[in-house]
Design a protein around this motif. Sequence first.
Motif, PDB file in Angstrom:
ATOM      1  N   GLU A   1      36.175  48.627  45.357  1.00  0.00           N
ATOM      2  CA  GLU A   1      35.915  48.173  43.985  1.00  0.00           C
ATOM      3  C   GLU A   1      37.242  47.862  43.328  1.00  0.00           C
ATOM      4  O   GLU A   1      38.239  48.515  43.616  1.00  0.00           O
ATOM      5  CB  GLU A   1      35.288  49.299  43.142  1.00  0.00           C
ATOM      6  CG  GLU A   1      33.879  49.667  43.494  1.00  0.00           C
ATOM      7  CD  GLU A   1      33.543  51.034  42.919  1.00  0.00           C
ATOM      8  OE1 GLU A   1      33.919  51.292  41.762  1.00  0.00           O
ATOM      9  OE2 GLU A   1      32.956  51.841  43.663  1.00  0.00           O
ATOM     10  N   ALA A   2      37.211  46.873  42.425  1.00  0.00           N
ATOM     11  CA  ALA A   2      38.407  46.607  41.644  1.00  0.00           C
ATOM     12  C   ALA A   2      38.637  47.782  40.700  1.00  0.00           C
ATOM     13  O   ALA A   2      37.688  48.405  40.235  1.00  0.00           O
ATOM     14  CB  ALA A   2      38.249  45.314  40.858  1.00  0.00           C
TER      15      ALA A   2
ATOM     16  N   HIS B   1      42.561  44.433  43.026  1.00  0.00           N
ATOM     17  CA  HIS B   1      42.127  43.185  42.399  1.00  0.00           C
ATOM     18  C   HIS B   1      40.968  42.585  43.178  1.00  0.00           C
ATOM     19  O   HIS B   1      40.799  42.847  44.360  1.00  0.00           O
ATOM     20  CB  HIS B   1      43.261  42.145  42.428  1.00  0.00           C
ATOM     21  CG  HIS B   1      44.492  42.563  41.709  1.00  0.00           C
ATOM     22  ND1 HIS B   1      44.657  42.403  40.364  1.00  0.00           N
ATOM     23  CD2 HIS B   1      45.645  43.123  42.164  1.00  0.00           C
ATOM     24  CE1 HIS B   1      45.864  42.834  40.011  1.00  0.00           C
ATOM     25  NE2 HIS B   1      46.478  43.291  41.085  1.00  0.00           N
ATOM     26  N   GLU B   2      40.223  41.695  42.510  1.00  0.00           N
ATOM     27  CA  GLU B   2      39.324  40.811  43.247  1.00  0.00           C
ATOM     28  C   GLU B   2      40.213  39.959  44.151  1.00  0.00           C
ATOM     29  O   GLU B   2      41.329  39.621  43.763  1.00  0.00           O
ATOM     30  CB  GLU B   2      38.550  39.907  42.276  1.00  0.00           C
ATOM     31  CG  GLU B   2      37.620  40.632  41.318  1.00  0.00           C
ATOM     32  CD  GLU B   2      36.440  41.304  42.019  1.00  0.00           C
ATOM     33  OE1 GLU B   2      36.105  40.865  43.143  1.00  0.00           O
ATOM     34  OE2 GLU B   2      35.876  42.272  41.457  1.00  0.00           O
TER      35      GLU B   2
ATOM     36  N   LYS C   1      40.573  43.825  46.987  1.00  0.00           N
ATOM     37  CA  LYS C   1      39.478  44.717  47.370  1.00  0.00           C
ATOM     38  C   LYS C   1      38.798  44.213  48.641  1.00  0.00           C
ATOM     39  O   LYS C   1      38.914  43.044  49.002  1.00  0.00           O
ATOM     40  CB  LYS C   1      38.477  44.840  46.220  1.00  0.00           C
ATOM     41  CG  LYS C   1      37.421  43.770  46.194  1.00  0.00           C
ATOM     42  CD  LYS C   1      36.309  44.145  45.222  1.00  0.00           C
ATOM     43  CE  LYS C   1      35.045  43.351  45.556  1.00  0.00           C
ATOM     44  NZ  LYS C   1      34.060  43.331  44.488  1.00  0.00           N
TER      45      LYS C   1
END
Lengths: 221, 588, 313
Positions: free
Chosen positions: C173-174, C199-200, C131
């Motif tokens: 955003e994830a 994903h983060e 992200k």
Amino acid sequence: MANHSATHPKHVHHHFVDSNQQFESAKLGMWVFLVNEILFFGGLFCAYIVFRAWYPELFTQAALELNTFWGAVNTVVLIGSSLTVAMAIRSAQNNQKRGLEINLLITILLACVFLVIKYFEYEHKLHLGIAPGTFWNPTPEIAAVLDHPKANIFFGIYYMMTGVHGLHVIVGIGLMIWLYMRARKGHFNSEYYTPVEITGLYWHLVDLIWIFLFPLLYLIE
Amino acid sequence: MANASTSASSAASTPMKLKVKQFQPAQTPTNTYLTDEKGVWAWLTTVDHKKIGLMYLGSVAFFFALAGFLAIALRTELWTPAKTFIEADTYNQLFTLHGAMMVFFVLVPSIPAALGNFILPMQLGAKDVAFPRLNLASFYIYVFGAIFTFLSLANNGFDTGWTFYTPYSSDTNSAGIIWVTLGVFILGFSSILTGTNFITTIHKLRAPGISWERLPLNVWALYATSIIQVLATPVLAITILLLAMENILDIGIFDPALGGDPVLYQHFFWFYSHPAVYIMIVPGFGIISEVITTFSKKTIFGYWAIALSSLAIAFIGFLVWGHHMFTSGQSAVATTIFSFLTFLVGIPTGIKIFNWVATLYRGSISMKTPMLYVFIFIFLFSIGGFTGIMLGALSVDIHLHDTYYVVAHFHYVMMGGTLIALLAGLHYWWPKMTGKMYNEPLAKIAAGFIFIGFNVTFLPQFIMGAQGMPRRYYNYIDQFTPFHQTSTIGSYILALGFLIILYYLAHSLFKGKKAGPNPWNSRGLEWQSTSPPDFHNFSHTPVVIHGPYDYHQPMEEFQLGLAVEHGHGEEHLAADTTGSKAAEATIA
Amino acid sequence: MGRLFDFMLPENKSPLTADPTDGLFHFINEASLVLFLGVVLAMIYFAIRYKRKSEDDKTPVITHNNTLEITWSVIPLLITFVVFGWGYSGWLNLKTVPDDAYEIHVTGFKWNWSVNYENGAQTINEIHVPKGTPIKLVMQSRDVLHSFFVPEYRVKHDVLPNRYTYVWFQAEEAGESQVFCTEYCGTSHSNMLAKVIVHEPEDFKTWLDENRGGPSGSPIEQGEKLVSLQGCQTCHSVDGSDLIGPSFKGIWGRDRNLADGSSVTVDENYIRESILYPGEKIAEGYQNVMTPYEGRISDEEITNIIEYLKTID
């Protein structure tokens, strides 16, 4: 209705006011049709331009495989036939039945000569394996000079353009034969020669398209 | 009589005195085009533009019913996100067939070849189109094109979408594609011949007095349409021929596997197919102008604006094809130019709508069925137009391209526009064509069903399209289910509306009230003949001294004709100009 | 924001690409609504106000009005210029990939999306991205035209054979976003779906390292992964159910009837031929629709697939 026959000769169809209106309509209709023919070939010319712009070297290379001499002969043949067609119209306008017939016959003959030459050109190329699309299978000698990976597309365009033009020549011959039969029966005179005139227009277009095709395909520097 | 003897300019000559007299069409004609020749064979070999028009109308109705039936099947399949009752391959073939039939067999010939064929020569005061035999030939070419398409169905069918994009169309399933491309190729000639015929007719066969500024707007619209047909259709013909060759010989121009370019195919295809949407919609504009003036009893507002905007649309329409290809990978410069020009084509369309609404101002408005359809047209077509602006905007089109938003947009334009205009025209000229009236209350109820059904079907498609639902999907993800189900219900309501129309029109044919020559009190030239018209349209050669929408002039002055019985034209005119005394003497 | 037509658009998960589009979408809708109501209400008002009283009604002769006509030509023209400029700038933004974009390769083929990452990791129908980073997808097709569409990012582009095209986005955003194919591509066009999985950043790193270098493990495991990565299961089931092609279940060593009436034993060479040149031997009852894998798959990979197919009973 008394003067119907006087003002409404046999060759004028019921819905026309007079001979002149019928002639003008037929001529306009033919011109509109010719515009449409030009656009039809225009599509092919477009494909030609696009691919030539993308692969200029292919076009110079592949054009060498076309026989410029016979192409030039065919150009002369077609220009000659345009002349005889114009003379046929002139004869019809002057009530010269014999002249009309002879000029039509010469036109038909020249058109046939064109097709015969074209046939031998095709024949020669197919013999060398220069065929459109999947049938593209050049002999080793040809493949050695013409090693461009997209050579098949050039000949795809070549066969489409000359093939569609050839079909127009065949249709033209058919029309000339029909005119000749009617001329023999004495259908045409200075009052009524509309079919001769508009077929002549068509034939000039067929000629004109070839005059564009010849340099574009055969004479690439 | 205001204008007993009057000067009128015929198409090609200077103004001259004409010997004119008033002709009032008979209430109940004894001899009409329907009674003139009888039997199936006489119909099949007729060169009468009115019968050919009706044969086209019948064929168009047949294909509309068929393609409409397919649409119902498609909508039913979409009731659930997965399989409802047909397989994916069948679904893909059905939507292709629905699109191809509606475009090539219904929309393109609908107004010009069916209604136009019937009405155009009458509005010009001509006895027929310029080339009647060519007209019949074009009908049979249409039939042959249809036969080839059905042969395609017998040879594996085709599932490419009506756009036939390469390489999908050149790689897979060749036999069906070859047949259908040949079918479309043949069909193109039908369209070209009709266009050629109309252009010549409009130029050369106008009755004395019909100058360019007195041409009915319907004729202007058909003229613009014919120009597009003649200029665009040959390009479709060559494209489709190249596609057929791609399938038969693999010539490689469009197939990337052989070195060709699929984007080039899209350029070729849309060069025809975008102008083709104007072939479909512009004749509709013509009908709207005729109907709106008749039922407001008022001169059209902005005659030249409407007439010339049709031509403007025809010409600019040739320069915007690339707006179908914003996501295709065409060059950035092309994309920019196409987007800009797309907005320019929107303007003349908007001008027409404003002019029609302005025509209503201070009119004497009668909400008969044809007028009701005009209102429906303006409502639906405006939505189609505004959503077209949306799709012309580059960044938004990236999001909306190939979603249901596009599907909804072209249904609003093509069905809400062309087909509704066709219905308006059909109801308007029905009494002229058949001599019978239809059931007015039922017709209004049917119009209501169609209006409601149409919006219930297609409004939800805008929403789900903007939400991301792609078109040509057999399965879809669950979140779209409510929209699809609403849409499906709407399509049933729509179908019901068409069934009602079928019922009362059939009923009218057999049991309808006699209509009389001019039930709407229109000033149009076509209404100054009997209903149904004479074999030669008029029992006399009409002479026109007013514009077609001059509702402030008395009716009698629209019923003038050459005093010489069944006048054959300019020889007579020349003779008549010799003495104005004779001219005056012959006025009734 | 709460604009009138918000209900029409899906959630906006990549503001850098979606915001200009959404702004224009709302502007056109609102301007259109005003004009549309103007036209329709005027029409209805006239119909009521000027209803026909008798057949002898006299109407005024109003042929045109230059001021009015120029006004209603020029104002819409100006509005469309605004729309054009706005759309053009939004589109330039969609075309202009930020310099620091992270590149991922995407290949469309009937009817799957295959995804390749810088370190050799491969996925099918799942695009894993971090992200907050601009992502550039470089795309091409193996067979016919496809089109890559993520509604929540407002990005779409056709995917062509013999040419690269791209899209970019930046998910903030994830989570997951739906991918559609929007260019019609045949039987399973509507099943050619994928997900973008955001994903983060640190999770993405971990994920990427775990999948380094593509399939690993025993030949059977590698074969199984390959069958999944190449999207074979879109058309060939492993549980015996009948899809677009014949099932893989229990074919090894059996005889198979072919469309031309002959039959063949399913062995190494038959499988190899069917992968590389699927049009050579068509199984009875099926169409010749599979894309040839010639030049796209190594002999070692074919061997692994064969080992895996032997295990499906």
